[in-house]
Scaffold this motif. Structure first.
Motif, PDB file in Angstrom:
ATOM      1  N   GLY A  95       0.808  -1.217   0.000  1.00 18.80           N
ATOM      2  CA  GLY A  95       0.000   0.000   0.000  1.00 18.80           C
ATOM      3  C   GLY A  95       0.837   1.261   0.000  1.00 18.80           C
ATOM      4  O   GLY A  95       0.597   2.187  -0.785  1.00 18.80           O
ATOM      5  N   HIS A  96       1.845   1.305   0.860  1.00 19.10           N
ATOM      6  CA  HIS A  96       2.702   2.493   0.912  1.00 19.10           C
ATOM      7  C   HIS A  96       3.546   2.637  -0.348  1.00 19.10           C
ATOM      8  O   HIS A  96       3.827   3.761  -0.791  1.00 19.10           O
ATOM      9  N   ALA A  97       3.954   1.520  -0.929  1.00 20.20           N
ATOM     10  CA  ALA A  97       4.717   1.592  -2.176  1.00 20.20           C
ATOM     11  C   ALA A  97       3.867   2.178  -3.301  1.00 20.20           C
ATOM     12  O   ALA A  97       4.340   3.003  -4.100  1.00 20.20           O
ATOM     13  N   ILE A  98       2.596   1.790  -3.358  1.00 13.60           N
ATOM     14  CA  ILE A  98       1.703   2.330  -4.386  1.00 13.60           C
ATOM     15  C   ILE A  98       1.445   3.819  -4.154  1.00 13.60           C
ATOM     16  O   ILE A  98       1.436   4.622  -5.096  1.00 13.60           O
ATOM     17  N   LEU A  99       1.250   4.204  -2.890  1.00 12.36           N
ATOM     18  CA  LEU A  99       1.001   5.615  -2.586  1.00 12.36           C
ATOM     19  C   LEU A  99       2.193   6.498  -2.951  1.00 12.36           C
ATOM     20  O   LEU A  99       2.019   7.662  -3.333  1.00 12.36           O
ATOM     21  N   GLN A 100       3.410   5.962  -2.816  1.00 13.39           N
ATOM     22  CA  GLN A 100       4.608   6.731  -3.125  1.00 13.39           C
ATOM     23  C   GLN A 100       5.023   6.626  -4.587  1.00 13.39           C
ATOM     24  O   GLN A 100       6.012   7.238  -4.987  1.00 13.39           O
ATOM     25  N   SER A 101       4.295   5.876  -5.375  1.00 10.68           N
ATOM     26  CA  SER A 101       4.680   5.633  -6.765  1.00 10.68           C
ATOM     27  C   SER A 101       4.359   6.831  -7.651  1.00 10.68           C
ATOM     28  O   SER A 101       3.533   7.687  -7.314  1.00 10.68           O
ATOM     29  N   GLU A 113       3.768  20.725  -4.871  1.00  9.53           N
ATOM     30  CA  GLU A 113       4.439  19.537  -4.334  1.00  9.53           C
ATOM     31  C   GLU A 113       4.197  19.387  -2.836  1.00  9.53           C
ATOM     32  O   GLU A 113       4.107  18.266  -2.327  1.00  9.53           O
ATOM     33  N   GLN A 114       4.085  20.498  -2.122  1.00  6.11           N
ATOM     34  CA  GLN A 114       3.849  20.429  -0.678  1.00  6.11           C
ATOM     35  C   GLN A 114       2.468  19.844  -0.388  1.00  6.11           C
ATOM     36  O   GLN A 114       2.311  18.985   0.488  1.00  6.11           O
ATOM     37  N   ASP A 115       1.459  20.299  -1.117  1.00  2.00           N
ATOM     38  CA  ASP A 115       0.114  19.755  -0.928  1.00  2.00           C
ATOM     39  C   ASP A 115       0.062  18.286  -1.337  1.00  2.00           C
ATOM     40  O   ASP A 115      -0.624  17.473  -0.708  1.00  2.00           O
ATOM     41  N   GLU A 116       0.787  17.944  -2.386  1.00  2.00           N
ATOM     42  CA  GLU A 116       0.817  16.550  -2.848  1.00  2.00           C
ATOM     43  C   GLU A 116       1.438  15.646  -1.792  1.00  2.00           C
ATOM     44  O   GLU A 116       0.896  14.572  -1.471  1.00  2.00           O
ATOM     45  N   ALA A 117       2.560  16.069  -1.217  1.00  2.00           N
ATOM     46  CA  ALA A 117       3.207  15.276  -0.175  1.00  2.00           C
ATOM     47  C   ALA A 117       2.319  15.152   1.056  1.00  2.00           C
ATOM     48  O   ALA A 117       2.253  14.092   1.690  1.00  2.00           O
ATOM     49  N   MET A 118       1.612  16.247   1.404  1.00  2.00           N
ATOM     50  CA  MET A 118       0.729  16.212   2.571  1.00  2.00           C
ATOM     51  C   MET A 118      -0.427  15.246   2.343  1.00  2.00           C
ATOM     52  O   MET A 118      -0.794  14.477   3.244  1.00  2.00           O
ATOM     53  N   LEU A 119      -1.001  15.256   1.135  1.00  2.00           N
ATOM     54  CA  LEU A 119      -2.114  14.349   0.850  1.00  2.00           C
ATOM     55  C   LEU A 119      -1.661  12.893   0.875  1.00  2.00           C
ATOM     56  O   LEU A 119      -2.336  12.026   1.454  1.00  2.00           O
ATOM     57  N   ILE A 120      -0.514  12.601   0.257  1.00  2.00           N
ATOM     58  CA  ILE A 120      -0.012  11.228   0.238  1.00  2.00           C
ATOM     59  C   ILE A 120       0.306  10.752   1.653  1.00  2.00           C
ATOM     60  O   ILE A 120       0.026   9.609   2.025  1.00  2.00           O
TER      61      ILE A 120
END
Length: 354
Positions: A95-101, A113-120
């Motif tokens: 699950g975490h690998a898919i979220l970070q893909s 990018e900040q909002d993207e990292a926060m959402l992930i």
């Protein structure tokens, strides 16, 4: 499970683990994109988890045959517990690998990018909590705890978690609302609950605006779910509204003035003729008679609207003065009574009168 506790089962399980290790290595090196990522994520939890489960079960069974330590039911529950932990570990890794893909980032399609990292990061935490809850429930069932007790425990935990994260969840869900509904966009001037400014960024937890005195202001997204949002940036026109005060002695001229001003606005190139245009004598004031001017400009740009409004006000001033009228100001006029002697009134108002 009973077969794996035998010597033959141990050999077969070991060979299976070796074959799985070889296959996962090949797929991890030569697979493509998400498939290769999932394979690499599965390799460690599957090999370590299944290996520990296989050998610990065989060792426990071997000891139990010689020394009566545990019964068969406990041994099976131990093996099933190790298997549940292995599956949970593998699920978390995948699950975490898919979220970070990169595929997930392309699917989210966020510029910041900040909002993207926060959402992930938030999605990863929610996924971890959900996986751990399911794992706990499965282990409790495996240990023989009644289903009703498990449901009560998980329900209470869910209610407690909901109350503890109520504000966070409200902001997060409101961020989703802003992302999909888009009541405003970056660069718009908005007014929410007497908070005004230009939108700089729309985040998943808060929205940052820049106030008119150039100060940054972070507004929690839950505010937008409960308060009306005024967005002047999406208006079609800007309004000109003014009450122009004339003198009482110009009351005979006000009808002609209103007609001239109305005709001037109807021919003005910057006034939207599709919208209502009103010019009327509408109020008796203490020191003046008031003329209302109501119309809309074609532009919505504030600076352009100010220039157009200024030009129209100057044109109105020219019409008023060209008609022989003038503008009023606060004053008081004294009229002597008809039975009074004007000379006596003048004497009473004189500073030297005693």
């Amino acid at each position: 499970m009973g077969f794996l506790q035998t010597n033959t089962g141990l050999v077969v399980g070991t060979l299976t683990l070796i074959a799985a290790w070889f296959l996962l290595n090949v797929l991890g090196r030569h697979g493509r994109n998400i498939g290769s990522l999932i394979t690499r994520s599965l390799r460690r939890p599957l090999l370590i988890g299944l290996g520990v489960s296989l050998y610990s079960t065989w060792i426990t069974h071997w000891i139990d045959k010689r020394i009566d330590v545990v019964d068969q039911l406990t041994l099976k529950r131990l093996s099933a517990t190790l298997l549940i932990i292995t599956i949970s570990w593998a699920t978390l890794n995948v699950g975490h690998a898919i979220l970070q893909s990169g595929s997930m980032r392309r699917w989210i399609q966020m510029d910041d990018e900040q909002d993207e990292a926060m959402l992930i990061n938030l999605l990863g935490r929610l996924f971890t909590i959900l996986t751990l809850l399911i794992t706990t429930a499965a282990m409790m069932v495996n240990l023989g705890i009644p289903s009703a007790a498990i449901a009560t425990l998980l329900g209470g935990a869910g209610i407690g978690f909901t109350f503890a994260t109520q504000q966070i969840s409200q902001n997060f869900l409101s961020g989703f609302m802003l992302f999909f509904n888009r009541p405003f966009k970056e660069g718009d001037w908005i007014n929410v609950d007497e908070l005004q400014g230009t939108v700089e960024s729309i985040g998943w937890y808060y929205t940052r605006i820049r106030t008119f005195d150039r100060r940054p202001l972070n507004i929690p997204n839950s505010i937008f779910a409960t308060k009306p949002i005024e967005n002047p940036g999406q208006m079609y026109n800007r309004r000109i509204l003014a009450n122009i005060s004339l003198r009482y002695e110009d009351i005979s001229k006000i009808a002609g003035i209103t007609d001239k001003v109305r005709e001037h606005l109807k021919q003005h190139p910057h006034i939207d003729q599709k919208q209502i245009i009103l010019v009327n004598f509408n109020q008796w004031d203490a020191s003046s008679i008031n003329m209302m001017v109501y119309c809309f400009t074609k532009t919505t740009v504030w600076a352009e609207w100010l220039n157009i409004q200024q030009a129209i006000f100057l044109d109105i001033a020219g019409i008023v003065q060209g008609s022989g009228a003038d503008f009023a100001f606060n004053c008081m006029t004294l009229y002597p009574a008809s039975s009074s002697n004007p000379n006596q009134v003048t004497q009473l108002l004189s500073p030297d009168a005693s």
